[in-house]
Design an enzyme around this catalytic site. Structure first.
Site, PDB file in Angstrom:
ATOM      1  N   LYS A   9       0.829  -1.200   0.000  1.00 16.48           N
ATOM      2  CA  LYS A   9       0.000   0.000   0.000  1.00 16.48           C
ATOM      3  C   LYS A   9       0.878   1.270   0.000  1.00 16.48           C
ATOM      4  CE  LYS A   9      -4.002  -2.051   2.450  1.00 16.48           C
ATOM      5  NZ  LYS A   9      -4.607  -2.135   3.821  1.00 16.48           N
ATOM      6  N   TYR A  49     -12.410  -2.303  -2.966  1.00 18.07           N
ATOM      7  CA  TYR A  49     -12.887  -2.268  -1.585  1.00 18.07           C
ATOM      8  C   TYR A  49     -14.417  -2.169  -1.485  1.00 18.07           C
ATOM      9  CZ  TYR A  49      -8.240  -2.145   0.550  1.00 18.07           C
ATOM     10  OH  TYR A  49      -6.976  -2.470   1.007  1.00 18.07           O
ATOM     11  N   PHE A  57     -14.846   3.352   8.204  1.00 16.27           N
ATOM     12  CA  PHE A  57     -13.484   3.639   7.728  1.00 16.27           C
ATOM     13  C   PHE A  57     -13.373   3.681   6.205  1.00 16.27           C
ATOM     14  CE2 PHE A  57     -13.765  -0.994   8.438  1.00 16.27           C
ATOM     15  CZ  PHE A  57     -13.329  -1.486   7.207  1.00 16.27           C
ATOM     16  N   ARG A  85      -1.205 -14.243   3.913  1.00 19.39           N
ATOM     17  CA  ARG A  85      -1.916 -13.578   5.026  1.00 19.39           C
ATOM     18  C   ARG A  85      -1.098 -13.714   6.316  1.00 19.39           C
ATOM     19  NH1 ARG A  85      -6.716 -10.461   4.367  1.00 19.39           N
ATOM     20  NH2 ARG A  85      -7.515 -11.243   6.343  1.00 19.39           N
ATOM     21  N   THR A  91      -4.978  -7.859  10.580  1.00 16.79           N
ATOM     22  CA  THR A  91      -5.337  -6.533  10.062  1.00 16.79           C
ATOM     23  C   THR A  91      -4.848  -5.399  10.967  1.00 16.79           C
ATOM     24  OG1 THR A  91      -7.302  -7.550   9.096  1.00 16.79           O
ATOM     25  CG2 THR A  91      -7.291  -5.148   9.267  1.00 16.79           C
ATOM     26  N   ARG A 102       3.049  -6.593   9.342  1.00 18.39           N
ATOM     27  CA  ARG A 102       2.269  -5.560  10.030  1.00 18.39           C
ATOM     28  C   ARG A 102       2.746  -5.368  11.470  1.00 18.39           C
ATOM     29  NH1 ARG A 102      -3.561  -7.367   7.416  1.00 18.39           N
ATOM     30  NH2 ARG A 102      -3.581  -5.887   5.683  1.00 18.39           N
ATOM     31  N   ASN A 112      -1.615  -0.037   7.566  1.00 14.82           N
ATOM     32  CA  ASN A 112      -1.115  -1.399   7.829  1.00 14.82           C
ATOM     33  C   ASN A 112      -0.360  -2.021   6.654  1.00 14.82           C
ATOM     34  OD1 ASN A 112      -3.312  -1.866   6.239  1.00 14.82           O
ATOM     35  ND2 ASN A 112      -4.352  -3.282   7.631  1.00 14.82           N
ATOM     36  N   HIS A 115      -1.991  -5.306   1.481  1.00  8.14           N
ATOM     37  CA  HIS A 115      -3.252  -6.023   1.278  1.00  8.14           C
ATOM     38  C   HIS A 115      -2.898  -7.419   0.788  1.00  8.14           C
ATOM     39  CE1 HIS A 115      -7.211  -7.184  -0.201  1.00  8.14           C
ATOM     40  NE2 HIS A 115      -6.559  -7.677  -1.238  1.00  8.14           N
ATOM     41  N   GLU A 126      -9.541 -10.727  -7.455  1.00 14.28           N
ATOM     42  CA  GLU A 126      -8.674  -9.547  -7.354  1.00 14.28           C
ATOM     43  C   GLU A 126      -7.580  -9.581  -8.415  1.00 14.28           C
ATOM     44  OE1 GLU A 126      -9.592  -8.893  -2.589  1.00 14.28           O
ATOM     45  OE2 GLU A 126      -7.619  -9.636  -3.174  1.00 14.28           O
TER      46      GLU A 126
HETATM   47  P1  IDP Z   1      -7.371  -7.009   5.639  1.00 17.25           P
HETATM   48  O1  IDP Z   1      -6.618  -5.966   4.843  1.00 17.25           O
HETATM   49  O2  IDP Z   1      -6.518  -7.620   6.710  1.00 17.25           O
HETATM   50  O3  IDP Z   1      -8.045  -8.044   4.769  1.00 17.25           O
HETATM   51  P2  IDP Z   1     -10.054  -5.871   6.018  1.00 17.25           P
HETATM   52  O4  IDP Z   1     -10.912  -6.114   7.199  1.00 17.25           O
HETATM   53  O5  IDP Z   1     -10.428  -6.501   4.715  1.00 17.25           O
HETATM   54  O6  IDP Z   1      -8.543  -6.240   6.422  1.00 17.25           O
HETATM   55  O7  IDP Z   1      -9.988  -4.284   5.829  1.00 17.25           O
HETATM   56  C1  IDP Z   1      -9.399  -3.717   4.663  1.00 17.25           C
HETATM   57  C2  IDP Z   1      -8.513  -2.587   5.053  1.00 17.25           C
HETATM   58  O8  IDP Z   1      -9.304  -1.539   5.575  1.00 17.25           O
HETATM   59  C3  IDP Z   1      -7.501  -2.897   6.157  1.00 17.25           C
HETATM   60  O9  IDP Z   1      -6.330  -3.529   5.676  1.00 17.25           O
HETATM   61  C4  IDP Z   1      -7.220  -1.512   6.685  1.00 17.25           C
HETATM   62  O10 IDP Z   1      -6.305  -0.813   5.834  1.00 17.25           O
HETATM   63  C5  IDP Z   1      -8.579  -0.837   6.573  1.00 17.25           C
HETATM   64  N1  IDP Z   1      -9.325  -0.931   7.834  1.00 17.25           N
HETATM   65  C6  IDP Z   1      -9.988  -2.002   8.325  1.00 17.25           C
HETATM   66  N2  IDP Z   1     -10.552  -1.710   9.512  1.00 17.25           N
HETATM   67  C7  IDP Z   1     -10.241  -0.424   9.767  1.00 17.25           C
HETATM   68  C8  IDP Z   1     -10.549   0.464  10.852  1.00 17.25           C
HETATM   69  O11 IDP Z   1     -11.200   0.118  11.829  1.00 17.25           O
HETATM   70  N3  IDP Z   1     -10.039   1.738  10.745  1.00 17.25           N
HETATM   71  C9  IDP Z   1      -9.292   2.154   9.680  1.00 17.25           C
HETATM   72  N4  IDP Z   1      -8.994   1.356   8.653  1.00 17.25           N
HETATM   73  C10 IDP Z   1      -9.468   0.082   8.686  1.00 17.25           C
HETATM   74 MG    MG Z   2      -9.585  -7.857   3.420  1.00 20.67          MG
END
Ligand code: IDP
Ligand code: MG
Length: 149
Positions: A9, A49, A57, A85, A91, A102, A112, A115, A126
């Site tokens: 990212k 997304y 968020f 993963r 996450t 991370r 973080n 992706h 994807e």
């Molecule tokens: P992942 O990237 O581990 O699959 P997801 O739940 O799919 O996690 O969320 C996608 C992305 O959205 C996360 O990687 C993060 O960048 C962002 N995100 C998820 N939850 C939050 C939050 O509570 N606050 C801010 N950003 C969030």
């Molecule tokens: Mg995800």
């Protein structure tokens, strides 16, 4: 062989971590089959997304992912989805396992770094969203037999 879609990212790119992240995936034995350094359009960000649309968020996430270039990649290997993963970590960086990307480089869920697809099906979806079929390279790696059983 299973494939998964991976992004470094904008924060990972800005912090000079593309090489570190690629290196960890290479070292693990995963095989790179596609890569593209690019600026993400608003449209691509919203499609990628879409599942998070409406969440608190979401707007910030779209701003984050379009804020600077990303490194988009496809990696291949046995259980590639789970393996990547795991290498990336949970996450929320404060919940990510020590030794994961991370954990080692992050603090906040909104920064973080990476992706990675969360299922084989999403890996395929994807990959098709971010790459055209010609951009996927099928190649034999000399060490394959020493990594893949
Ligand atoms: P992942 O990237 O581990 O699959 P997801 O739940 O799919 O996690 O969320 C996608 C992305 O959205 C996360 O990687 C993060 O960048 C962002 N995100 C998820 N939850 C939050 C939050 O509570 N606050 C801010 N950003 C969030
Ligand atoms: Mg995800």
């Amino acid at each position: 062989m299973e494939k998964t879609f991976v992004l470094v990212k904008p924060d990972g790119v800005q912090r000079g971590l593309i090489g570190e992240i690629i290196s960890r995936l290479e070292r693990r034995g995963l095989k790179l089959v596609a890569a593209k350094f690019m600026q993400v359009s608003q449209e691509l960000a919203e499609t990628h997304y879409a599942i998070h649309k409406g969440k608190p968020f979401y707007e910030g996430l779209i701003r984050y992912i379009t804020s600077a270039p990303v490194m988009a990649m496809v990696w291949e290997g046995p259980n590639a989805v789970a393996a990547v993963r795991q290498t990336m970590g949970a996450t929320r960086p404060t919940e990510a396992a020590p030794g994961s990307v991370r954990h080692d480089f992050g603090l906040e869920v909104g920064r973080n770094l990476t992706h990675a697809s969360d299922s084989v099906e999403n890996g395929q979806k994807e990959t098709a969203l971010w790459f055209s079929p010609e951009e996927l390279v099928t190649w034999g790696r000399a060490v394959d037999e020493w990594v893949f059983e």
